[in-house]
Design an enzyme around this catalytic site. Structure first.
Site, mmCIF file in Angstrom:
data_model
loop_
_atom_site.group_PDB
_atom_site.id
_atom_site.type_symbol
_atom_site.label_atom_id
_atom_site.label_comp_id
_atom_site.label_asym_id
_atom_site.label_seq_id
_atom_site.Cartn_x
_atom_site.Cartn_y
_atom_site.Cartn_z
ATOM 1 N N GLU B 86 56.537 58.687 77.624
ATOM 2 C CA GLU B 86 56.787 57.508 78.444
ATOM 3 C C GLU B 86 57.856 56.639 77.789
ATOM 4 O O GLU B 86 58.142 55.550 78.259
ATOM 5 C CB GLU B 86 55.491 56.730 78.689
ATOM 6 C CG GLU B 86 54.836 56.216 77.423
ATOM 7 C CD GLU B 86 54.607 54.731 77.466
ATOM 8 O OE1 GLU B 86 53.864 54.279 78.321
ATOM 9 O OE2 GLU B 86 55.204 54.020 76.626
ATOM 10 N N CYS B 118 50.087 58.788 79.075
ATOM 11 C CA CYS B 118 49.756 59.457 77.804
ATOM 12 C C CYS B 118 49.458 60.937 77.937
ATOM 13 O O CYS B 118 49.034 61.565 76.965
ATOM 14 C CB CYS B 118 48.578 58.758 77.137
ATOM 15 S SG CYS B 118 48.926 57.046 76.727
ATOM 16 N N HIS B 240 41.878 62.103 74.216
ATOM 17 C CA HIS B 240 42.934 61.098 74.142
ATOM 18 C C HIS B 240 42.370 59.894 73.400
ATOM 19 O O HIS B 240 41.207 59.523 73.562
ATOM 20 C CB HIS B 240 43.427 60.685 75.534
ATOM 21 C CG HIS B 240 44.443 59.584 75.438
ATOM 22 N ND1 HIS B 240 45.567 59.730 74.651
ATOM 23 C CD2 HIS B 240 44.483 58.325 75.929
ATOM 24 C CE1 HIS B 240 46.260 58.603 74.704
ATOM 25 N NE2 HIS B 240 45.633 57.735 75.469
#
Lengths: 142, 354
Positions: B86, B118, B240
């Site tokens: 990103e 992400c 994550h």
């Protein structure tokens, strides 16, 4: 908007990214950046200067600490500019990173890292290439 | 999305910049309670890119580490290069072409940049799996990397960090097979950055339960169901990690122990590397994995979606040349702490007018 400042780097980018120089087919002397004629063999080397990839390892021949440099490197001041004796023979001038100026010593072993070299202005092409870091930092096995 | 085609990870490489800033150092500037901020988020320090590092330099280092471990792979056989991030340095101009050039894969290949908050890196892995599985390409190089920023003083500033990892996906001599990948995706605007905006905006506490936790657990449970497995069937799990707290709680809810997530949980030491988070965590696991180990990996990207992977380490890892490139542990061992002032200078939070 037309902007051609990045164009003159195009031809050299592959060589700069991957350390592609030339080796004289007659005497095996290695050059970086590439030369089309060997300084020792002259005309005998014509047509025998083959592409040669450097492994990116060397030692610090000498260095200087820049306190008042190019404004594009302003954020990095004081930074280290070093002359590196490459294992294959050529000497290269490059920035030394991931080390504080007082820790640099002549003869210390270094390896290439891939970094942003600079940009002419905030909307310009970003130039990438090699810098060197000390072998005390993690690196590819020789 | 059942894979079952023998596709897997042929090689991997991770890169983390050496600079760190402690949560307490950031808290000091903004009048917050240092230990409280770090402890509450479970992030004690975060990695910071040097002034000459960005997603492209991180991708190149990680990609070269991955290729160095498999000298038998001719880079000309790489048919696709994708970089998920990103924080691509250019709004228009791919990061992937520079990476492709730097691993000597050009010009016979396809390349593109991916974006999904992400989880852009794991999306790149899935795309490579499809291309390899269908026989369209021999090898695909997928990278997840970021140099993310949080607005000064925002909670994100304590975690948004830098790092990435590259995965060479193929069919030959895989060190780990990807037995299945499954994605759970909905339109959930919990985190975003508009074109031209310098820092991202997030939905505060709504980035938790209806966003991260919902997508991660739905994805994980579906993967369990498809595979007929449960948490205890896996040696390692990686989630994550926007901070240290979320993945720990998600793991606990799903039945994983602290021991199973320990190796892949790096957020407490380096913060949230965004697209790099699961890829770097998975790299840390592959650094120590043995034949037969099973790995459960769930990425999450705001916006929102989760990519899940059921991975089995093969016998090939025994002869795989891990020592040719630095391990995550080695990368974590060489750090330099920054003051907030230097961090602000490096990250462009104060502008140099020289």
């Amino acid at each position: 908007m037309v902007q051609t400042e990045g164009i003159r780097y195009w031809r050299d980018m592959r060589a700069r990214y991957n350390l592609i120089g030339r080796r004289c087919g007659k005497c095996s002397r290695v050059y970086f950046p590439a030369r089309s004629i060997c300084l020792d063999c002259h005309r005998h080397s014509i047509g025998k200067m083959d592409p040669y990839k450097l492994q990116g390892r060397g030692t610090v021949s000498t260095f200087t600490i820049v306190h008042d440099g190019d404004p594009r490197f302003g954020v990095q001041v004081p930074y280290i500019l070093a002359l590196i004796q490459m294992e294959e023979g050529p000497r290269m001038t490059a920035q030394l990173v991931d080390i504080d100026p007082p820790q640099v010593t002549i003869g210390m072993r270094v390896h290439t890292v891939f970094r942003k070299i600079g940009t002419v202005h905030t909307e310009g092409v970003i130039h990438y290439g090699y810098k060197f870091a000390p072998d005390s930092m993690p690196h590819l096995r020789a | 999305m059942i894979s079952n085609t023998g596709v897997g990870i042929v090689s991997y490489g991770a890169y983390i910049p050496r600079y760190r800033i402690a949560a307490s150092e950031i808290a000091k500037v903004w009048g917050a309670e240092g230990e409280g901020m770090g402890g509450g988020l479970g992030v004690h320090a975060k990695s910071v890119p040097g002034p000459d590092e960005d997603v492209i330099t991180i991708s190149v280092e990680a990609g070269r580490y991955a290729m160095a471990r498999v000298p038998w792979v001719d880079p000309q056989r790489i048919g696709a290069v994708y970089v998920g991030s990103e924080s691509h340095p250019y709004a228009v101009k791919p990061s992937a072409t520079i990476l492709a050039e730097c691993v000597a894969a050009c010009p016979d290949l396809t390349a593109a940049d991916f974006e999904f908050a992400c989880k852009a890196g794991t999306a790149a892995i899935q795309t490579c799996m499809g291309l390899v599985g269908s026989g369209m390409i021999d090898f695909g190089l997928a990278v997840g990397a970021d140099t993310s920023q949080g607005a000064p003083g925002d909670a994100l500033e304590y975690s948004a960090s830098a790092g990435g990892a590259a995965f060479l996906i193929g069919r030959d001599r895989v060190i780990a097979t990807i037995d299945e990948t499954y994605s759970f995706t909905t339109d959930t605007p919990d985190f975003w950055r508009r074109e031209g905006a310098e820092y991202p905006t997030h939905a505060g506490r709504f980035s938790g339960q209806p966003s991260y936790f919902r997508h991660v657990t739905e994805c994980a449970n579906r993967l369990f169901k498809d595979r007929g497995t449960k948490a205890s069937d896996y040696t390692y799990a990686v989630f994550h990690q926007p901070n240290g707290k979320f993945p720990t709680r998600a793991a606990q809810t799903l039945g994983f122990t602290k021991e199973q997530i320990k190796v892949g949980l790096l957020a407490p030491r380096i913060g949230n590397t965004y697209s790099g988070a699961v890829p770097v965590g998975l790299s840390a696991i592959l650094d120590v994995a043995k034949p037969g180990d099973r790995i459960f990996a769930i990425a999450y990207g705001s916006g929102a979606g989760s990519d899940g992977f059921d991975i089995t380490v093969t016998d090939e890892i025994a002869s795989y040349d891990r020592a040719a490139a630095p391990t995550v542990d080695q990368l974590l061992a060489h750090t330099q702490d920054l003051t907030y002032a230097t961090y602000a200078k490096f990250r462009g939070k104060v502008r140099f007018q020289g």
